[in-house]
Design a protein around this motif. Structure first.
Motif, PDB file in Angstrom:
ATOM      1  N   ILE A   8      22.251  -1.809  -3.820  1.00 49.20           N
ATOM      2  CA  ILE A   8      22.076  -0.773  -4.840  1.00 49.20           C
ATOM      3  C   ILE A   8      20.597  -0.622  -5.189  1.00 49.20           C
ATOM      4  O   ILE A   8      20.076   0.485  -5.257  1.00 49.20           O
ATOM      5  CB  ILE A   8      22.895  -1.117  -6.102  1.00 49.20           C
ATOM      6  CG1 ILE A   8      24.385  -1.005  -5.791  1.00 49.20           C
ATOM      7  CG2 ILE A   8      22.517  -0.221  -7.276  1.00 49.20           C
ATOM      8  CD1 ILE A   8      25.278  -1.630  -6.836  1.00 49.20           C
ATOM      9  N   ALA A  12      18.397   2.704  -4.576  1.00 47.22           N
ATOM     10  CA  ALA A  12      17.768   3.364  -5.717  1.00 47.22           C
ATOM     11  C   ALA A  12      16.259   3.448  -5.528  1.00 47.22           C
ATOM     12  O   ALA A  12      15.636   4.458  -5.863  1.00 47.22           O
ATOM     13  CB  ALA A  12      18.098   2.630  -7.010  1.00 47.22           C
ATOM     14  N   GLU A  35      17.915  10.241 -11.029  1.00 44.85           N
ATOM     15  CA  GLU A  35      19.199   9.629 -10.686  1.00 44.85           C
ATOM     16  C   GLU A  35      19.008   8.156 -10.327  1.00 44.85           C
ATOM     17  O   GLU A  35      19.772   7.286 -10.762  1.00 44.85           O
ATOM     18  CB  GLU A  35      19.860  10.371  -9.530  1.00 44.85           C
ATOM     19  CG  GLU A  35      21.224   9.815  -9.185  1.00 44.85           C
ATOM     20  CD  GLU A  35      21.946  10.609  -8.114  1.00 44.85           C
ATOM     21  OE1 GLU A  35      22.992  10.119  -7.660  1.00 44.85           O
ATOM     22  OE2 GLU A  35      21.499  11.701  -7.726  1.00 44.85           O
ATOM     23  N   LYS A  39      20.617   4.983 -12.270  1.00 48.11           N
ATOM     24  CA  LYS A  39      21.444   3.977 -11.603  1.00 48.11           C
ATOM     25  C   LYS A  39      20.911   2.567 -11.816  1.00 48.11           C
ATOM     26  O   LYS A  39      21.646   1.596 -11.673  1.00 48.11           O
ATOM     27  CB  LYS A  39      21.545   4.280 -10.108  1.00 48.11           C
ATOM     28  CG  LYS A  39      22.468   5.438  -9.807  1.00 48.11           C
ATOM     29  CD  LYS A  39      22.585   5.697  -8.325  1.00 48.11           C
ATOM     30  CE  LYS A  39      23.606   6.797  -8.068  1.00 48.11           C
ATOM     31  NZ  LYS A  39      23.751   7.069  -6.634  1.00 48.11           N
ATOM     32  N   ARG A  67      18.868  11.639 -14.194  1.00 41.80           N
ATOM     33  CA  ARG A  67      19.112  10.371 -14.884  1.00 41.80           C
ATOM     34  C   ARG A  67      20.518  10.334 -15.467  1.00 41.80           C
ATOM     35  O   ARG A  67      21.203   9.305 -15.395  1.00 41.80           O
ATOM     36  CB  ARG A  67      18.086  10.142 -15.990  1.00 41.80           C
ATOM     37  CG  ARG A  67      18.302   8.826 -16.725  1.00 41.80           C
ATOM     38  CD  ARG A  67      17.191   8.554 -17.742  1.00 41.80           C
ATOM     39  NE  ARG A  67      17.592   7.481 -18.632  1.00 41.80           N
ATOM     40  CZ  ARG A  67      18.263   7.658 -19.776  1.00 41.80           C
ATOM     41  NH1 ARG A  67      18.557   8.879 -20.194  1.00 41.80           N
ATOM     42  NH2 ARG A  67      18.597   6.627 -20.524  1.00 41.80           N
ATOM     43  N   GLY A  70      22.825   9.494 -12.750  1.00 44.88           N
ATOM     44  CA  GLY A  70      22.705   8.077 -12.428  1.00 44.88           C
ATOM     45  C   GLY A  70      23.359   7.190 -13.469  1.00 44.88           C
ATOM     46  O   GLY A  70      24.000   6.194 -13.136  1.00 44.88           O
ATOM     47  N   TRP A  73      27.046   6.697 -13.169  1.00 45.59           N
ATOM     48  CA  TRP A  73      27.383   5.631 -12.220  1.00 45.59           C
ATOM     49  C   TRP A  73      27.127   4.257 -12.841  1.00 45.59           C
ATOM     50  O   TRP A  73      27.965   3.365 -12.770  1.00 45.59           O
ATOM     51  CB  TRP A  73      26.560   5.802 -10.936  1.00 45.59           C
ATOM     52  CG  TRP A  73      26.849   4.759  -9.925  1.00 45.59           C
ATOM     53  CD1 TRP A  73      27.811   4.801  -8.962  1.00 45.59           C
ATOM     54  CD2 TRP A  73      26.193   3.497  -9.784  1.00 45.59           C
ATOM     55  NE1 TRP A  73      27.791   3.637  -8.236  1.00 45.59           N
ATOM     56  CE2 TRP A  73      26.812   2.816  -8.721  1.00 45.59           C
ATOM     57  CE3 TRP A  73      25.159   2.867 -10.461  1.00 45.59           C
ATOM     58  CZ2 TRP A  73      26.422   1.558  -8.323  1.00 45.59           C
ATOM     59  CZ3 TRP A  73      24.761   1.606 -10.059  1.00 45.59           C
ATOM     60  CH2 TRP A  73      25.391   0.972  -8.993  1.00 45.59           C
ATOM     61  N   TYR A  74      25.976   4.092 -13.449  1.00 48.42           N
ATOM     62  CA  TYR A  74      25.578   2.806 -14.036  1.00 48.42           C
ATOM     63  C   TYR A  74      26.550   2.344 -15.119  1.00 48.42           C
ATOM     64  O   TYR A  74      26.843   1.159 -15.228  1.00 48.42           O
ATOM     65  CB  TYR A  74      24.169   2.928 -14.623  1.00 48.42           C
ATOM     66  CG  TYR A  74      23.674   1.677 -15.309  1.00 48.42           C
ATOM     67  CD1 TYR A  74      23.089   0.657 -14.580  1.00 48.42           C
ATOM     68  CD2 TYR A  74      23.789   1.514 -16.691  1.00 48.42           C
ATOM     69  CE1 TYR A  74      22.632  -0.507 -15.199  1.00 48.42           C
ATOM     70  CE2 TYR A  74      23.336   0.363 -17.317  1.00 48.42           C
ATOM     71  CZ  TYR A  74      22.759  -0.641 -16.566  1.00 48.42           C
ATOM     72  OH  TYR A  74      22.314  -1.785 -17.179  1.00 48.42           O
ATOM     73  N   HIS A  79      30.689  -1.730 -12.914  1.00 45.82           N
ATOM     74  CA  HIS A  79      29.274  -1.987 -12.654  1.00 45.82           C
ATOM     75  C   HIS A  79      28.659  -2.805 -13.784  1.00 45.82           C
ATOM     76  O   HIS A  79      27.884  -3.719 -13.543  1.00 45.82           O
ATOM     77  CB  HIS A  79      28.476  -0.702 -12.462  1.00 45.82           C
ATOM     78  CG  HIS A  79      27.020  -0.992 -12.306  1.00 45.82           C
ATOM     79  ND1 HIS A  79      26.141  -0.915 -13.353  1.00 45.82           N
ATOM     80  CD2 HIS A  79      26.314  -1.456 -11.245  1.00 45.82           C
ATOM     81  CE1 HIS A  79      24.946  -1.297 -12.937  1.00 45.82           C
ATOM     82  NE2 HIS A  79      25.023  -1.629 -11.671  1.00 45.82           N
TER      83      HIS A  79
END
Length: 114
Positions: A8, A12, A35, A39, A67, A70, A73-74, A79
């Motif tokens: 990851i 990134a 993004e 992440k 962002r 991202g 996802w984060y 995660h």
């Protein structure tokens, strides 16, 4: 560092380094940079880092849009747990902050038990 986190981070970092065909390192796809920053769980003030390097070439609106993508996802529960488990620091960036901190700390507890 676990393998998933390493992959990851590398991805990134590569996204953060996207540039156009120009030789100017500040000619970036700012939504991709945002993004990648999202992440990695960077706070909104991360854009200031880019502005220090690239001044007004930073498309702040595009960076913020990326962002947010991202962060979506984060901020996923799985995660957050894994990030806590791998010893990362949570920067308070998720909209569901109370739940995010709880998941992160649950992962951290698993990390400290290792």
């Amino acid at each position: 560092m676990n393998m998933r986190l390493l992959v990851i981070t590398v991805c990134a970092t590569l996204l953060g380094g996207c540039v156009s065909n120009s030789d100017d390192p500040c000619e970036k796809v700012w939504s991709d940079v945002g993004e990648a920053d999202g992440k990695l769980g960077f706070a909104a003030d991360r854009v200031e880092f880019h502005q220090t390097q690239c001044g007004d070439k930073v498309d702040v609106a595009m960076w913020q849009q990326g962002r947010q993508k991202g962060l979506a996802w984060y901020c996923r529960p799985e995660h957050l747990y894994l990030a806590g488990r791998s010893g990362e620091e949570y920067r308070g960036v998720c909209p569901n902050d109370v739940q995010a901190r709880r998941l992160f700390e649950q992962g951290r507890q698993g990390w400290t038990d290792q």
